[in-house]
Every structure is written in C-alpha cells, then in structure tokens.
Design an enzyme around this catalytic site. Structure first.
Site, PDB file in Angstrom:
ATOM      1  CD  GLU A 295      -2.943  -0.810  -0.174  1.00 11.42           C
ATOM      2  OE1 GLU A 295      -3.246   0.348  -0.498  1.00 11.42           O
ATOM      3  OE2 GLU A 295      -3.313  -1.801  -0.826  1.00 11.42           O
ATOM      4  CD  GLU A 327      -3.553  -2.754  -7.115  1.00  9.92           C
ATOM      5  OE1 GLU A 327      -3.019  -3.455  -6.231  1.00  9.92           O
ATOM      6  OE2 GLU A 327      -4.189  -1.723  -6.860  1.00  9.92           O
ATOM      7  CG  HIS A 391      -6.265  -6.219  -7.228  1.00  6.47           C
ATOM      8  ND1 HIS A 391      -7.287  -5.310  -7.385  1.00  6.47           N
ATOM      9  CD2 HIS A 391      -5.518  -5.771  -6.180  1.00  6.47           C
ATOM     10  CE1 HIS A 391      -7.170  -4.353  -6.491  1.00  6.47           C
ATOM     11  NE2 HIS A 391      -6.102  -4.607  -5.736  1.00  6.47           N
TER      12      HIS A 391
END
Length: 498
Positions: A295, A327, A391
């Site tokens: 993150e 991602e 993702h």
C-alpha cells in the site's frame, strides 16, 4: 491536465535525449465551458452519491480525448472519489475512488460467495531483532522530545524493536523521530481522512501491544513496524527519503472505520488506513507487513508515474493495464520489503498476503500468478488484458519481474518452492533480485507516466537496464527475454502505439 503528463529526459550535461508522454495526440479542447462549476458539482455528487467539493476546471487528455472538464472531489462518510464531468456536454467522463484498496470489491464478493473465512496465525514470539535502534528506554534524557528504544508486541511479526519518542520523563509516544516523525494513530472506529483527527498512542512503559487484539496498541505496533521497514527499504535501496522523496513523515491510522475488511493507501490524508476486519470473513486487522509495503508503494507510484486505471465499474473495480501495472509494482516492492526486513515470523518470499489466512495460502504470487484462483490472475499478456480487473491483470508484469529476478522453472527459496512457467516454454535465466528491483524502480521513476501499459513498461525497463548496465549487457537482454516470456514483445505491440 489529466493524462497530459510527460517526462523530459536529459543527459548528464543537461542535453535533451527524449521525452516520455502520456498523451501522444494534439490536445485542443473547447474554448469555453457550457456548464458552471456548481452544475458540474451537482452532477458529480449524484454520480458518486456523496457531497461535492473542490471543483476545478481541467483538460482531459486521457484515452485520446481532448475535452474541457471539471474535476470534482466527492465524499461520503467512509470514502472519497474523483469525478470528471465534461464541461460542455455534462457527461460523467470518469468516477474513480481516491483510495487504493488492498482487497478489491470483486475479491471480497468472491470470498463471500465461497463462504470463506480468513483466520491468520498470530501470537507473540521472537521476531526481528530488537537491538540496533537509536535512543534509550531510560528516563534520564536531558532534553525532550528525544528518541527512545521501544518494544512492539505485534500480531504478525512477533516482538520487534521500535524507535519511539520520549516526550517527558517516563512518557512515550508511538512516533519515530529518526524517520521524519513517522507516526501511527488510533482512528477509534471513525472514518476520518484527517490524520490530525486520530488519537495519539502514548504510554509510560514504551512497550506497545500484547500480541493480541485485546490491546489497541498491538495493531499499531504492526503498522508502525511495517511503515518504518518500508521507509528503510526505500532509503537503503534507492536513497529515497520518504514516500514522496521529500523527507516527510509517513503516517498510519489503525482501527479505521467499523468492521472494515481492508487496508488502504489514502492520498487525501497521505496516510495508511487499516481496518480491523469485519469479524466474519477477516477476523484480524489487516496490518500484515507485505500489505503495508504494497500500500505504501501505491504512495510512491502516485508521487512518480501516477499510474491510473483506464476505467472503473459501478462496484468500484478498476480495469486497464496502467492500473494493473500499478498493482504489480506494489506487489513487487511489497515483497522486497519482506526481503529487506528479514523477519523470522514473516519470512521473505514472492507471495503476497500469505499471512492473511486464506485457504489458498496466499493472495497473489509473482512466480506463477494464475495459481491465484480467487482473483483469476493471469500469467501472460493478450489483447483482453485491457479489460482485466487490475489485481488479476497485475500478473503480467509481476511474472515478468519474477522471471527477470529468479528465472523460469523450478526453484526453492527459503521454505517456498517456485515453478515459474513461460509463454511458449521460453527459458529465462534470472539476473538476481537486486538488479531486477533496481531496473523496475528506475523504470518507474524515470520512464513511466500515468498511462503506461505493459508494452510501454517493457520499453521503460529496457531503457532503465540500458542506463544501469548497458545496451549489450546480459541484464538488458534478460529484460527483453523476460517480457517475451509473458508474451509482451515489440512484434505484438498494439497498433495504436506503433
């Protein structure tokens, strides 16, 4: 301008060597808006179902467009979104969440459909070394505030050393003065996006948490450890001083919201937000080390290339190759944070989310992405990748990175056995994780822009490898081969880029 970013490249003598553009077309928007800012704000508020603020007139050059538009921030009690409204037609051009969620809405729906409950292993144990930190636990400091050696009793990484701030004789705060004042606070169940609204963690023992969720400071110890290890990784490896490379504090809030099964990088507060789990599907706070590394890397990407999804559906799922690349880089550098930390309670690997307690034993993996059946990650590029949730699509470049670092075929690293396949059985011999990571970091910070897709990422990493090792080097040739091994080549570059 949205999607109009560019990077100008200069040599050491400041001579012009080229430019990387997000928009490869002329941008000539309408000269005058037909909607007022108030009208655009009202449309944005209806589209995102919240309260509008911060309306700004912009030029939208994304996706070959050339439109005058209003960019509007819309917030509700637990989220914020950026809505772009055409200033001439009133059409909503995009409606994008501002936070990067570790767990996508699509994944959470899949877990609910399966009735899966994640039960991560936790508990106090001997984790990273406690020694080697600046400061002292003694109360004899002559001046306050000063650095002190604290101890974190975490959920996921055992007992760890934390540098804290001694605020007065016998009083401590969970704030690291040696890392720009990096701090973790308690959101106390609120949905605030203001770090200043969080409650400071303070005590008189300089011991944080008890290894269990019965102490509110336990999750804070995990978060503070993860954030500082991420900062240390970026500084030690790339001389990067903080997430934005500006020597500013990284910030985190734990116990964010009520029954939130997620963790976020939130650009609104420039901080990490950690939910405690929903108590059913996720029963522990999402303060795992590689989640934090992942993150916070979104913060690094935001501060550099600012890779953006191509489109977002009504459920908040993001699609498109730039978003997938974002991602992927978060997974790549998040796994590198584990390798840097060398914590015996969270041994380094090329798996992501392996400590979350999922039935498949990990969330994503870099060596063979399609083993992730929860998100449907992909191993190889195809024209359909444009329409893949980010993702899942991240598997393309994550796989290319793993092949560059470790090579194809079967390999055991630590306690994990990897077996990385390749497109058309191409054999790749890895150049090592350190070199691969250096190449991807330079590509991100020098040659990528907000719209970079996988074929452009191939070019970016080739340029980075040339800079670092030379155009005739093994490293350069292996970069090219690693992308071919995931079906990204010069020959199958989409026509629009040729």
């Amino acid at each position: 301008m949205l999607g109009g970013d560019l990077v100008v490249h200069l040599d050491r003598g400041l001579g012009y060597t080229g430019v990387t553009r997000a928009a490869g077309h002329a941008v000539k928007p309408a000269a005058q808006a037909k909607l007022t800012a108030a009208q655009a704000a009202a449309k944005a508020a209806r589209a995102a179902k919240g309260d509008a603020s911060g309306t700004q007139l912009v030029v939208d050059a994304r996706g070959g467009a050339s439109a005058l538009a209003y960019q509007v921030t819309v917030t509700d009690k637990d989220s914020s979104r950026t809505v772009v409204v055409d200033a001439v037609t009133g059409k909503v051009r995009s409606n994008t969440p501002n936070r990067d969620e570790f767990l996508s809405p699509k994944l959470l729906d899949t877990l609910r459909e399966r009735g899966e409950s994640a039960e991560p292993a936790t508990g106090v144990g001997s984790g990273a070394e406690v020694s080697g930190l600046v400061g002292s636990r003694s109360s004899g400091a002559a001046r306050y505030p000063s650095a002190a050696k604290g101890t974190g009793k975490t959920l996921f990484v055992g007992t760890v050393g934390l540098t804290t701030t001694q605020t007065s004789r016998g009083h401590y705060q969970l704030k690291d003065p040696n890392r720009y004042g990096t701090e973790t606070r308690d959101a106390k169940g609120s949905y605030t996006e203001k770090f200043s609204a969080g409650t400071k963690f303070t005590n008189t023992t300089n011991v944080w948490g008890n290894g269990k969720t019965t102490s509110r400071a336990t999750a804070a110890a995990d978060a503070q450890y993860g954030v500082t290890k991420t900062l240390d990784f970026y500084k030690s490896t790339f001389k990067r001083k903080g997430i934005r490379n500006n020597s500013k504090a990284a910030q985190a809030m734990v116990h964010w919201g009520k029954k939130v099964a997620n963790a976020f990088w939130d650009p609104t507060c420039n901080c990490m937000l950690y939910g405690d789990g929903d108590g059913q599907m996720f029963k522990k706070p999402l303060v795992v080390l590689d989640v934090t590394g992942h993150e916070l890397t979104h913060g690094v990407v935001e501060a550099t290339a600012n890779l953006q999804p191509t489109f977002v559906d009504s459920e908040g799922n993001q699609y498109g190759e730039p978003g997938s690349l974002n991602e992927s880089l978060a997974d790549i550098f998040g796994s590198n944070v584990e390798f840097y930390a060398k914590n015996t309670k969270d041994t380094p690997d090329y798996l992501v989310g392996e400590k979350l307690g999922l039935a498949q034993k990990f969330l994503r993996r870099l060596d063979h992405p399609s083993l992730d059946k929860l998100e449907g990650a992909i191993d190889y590029w195809s024209p359909d990748t444009y329409y893949t949730e980010v993702h899942a699509g991240s598997g393309v470049s994550s796989h290319a990175y793993y092949l560059l670092a470790e090579g194809s075929g079967k390999k055991k690293i630590g306690s994990v056995t990897y077996n990385s396949p390749t497109y058309r059985n191409i054999t790749v011999k890895g150049i090592g994780r350190s070199k691969a990571t250096a190449i991807y970091y330079r590509a991100l910070t020098r040659y990528m822009v907000s719209s970079t897709d996988f074929h452009q990422a191939r070019i970016a990493t080739l340029k980075a490898a040339k800079d670092l090792y030379g155009a005739n080097s093994t490293e350069y040739k292996t970069v090219d081969k690693s992308w071919a091994a995931v079906n990204v080549t010069a020959a199958n570059t989409p026509r629009a880029q040729r």
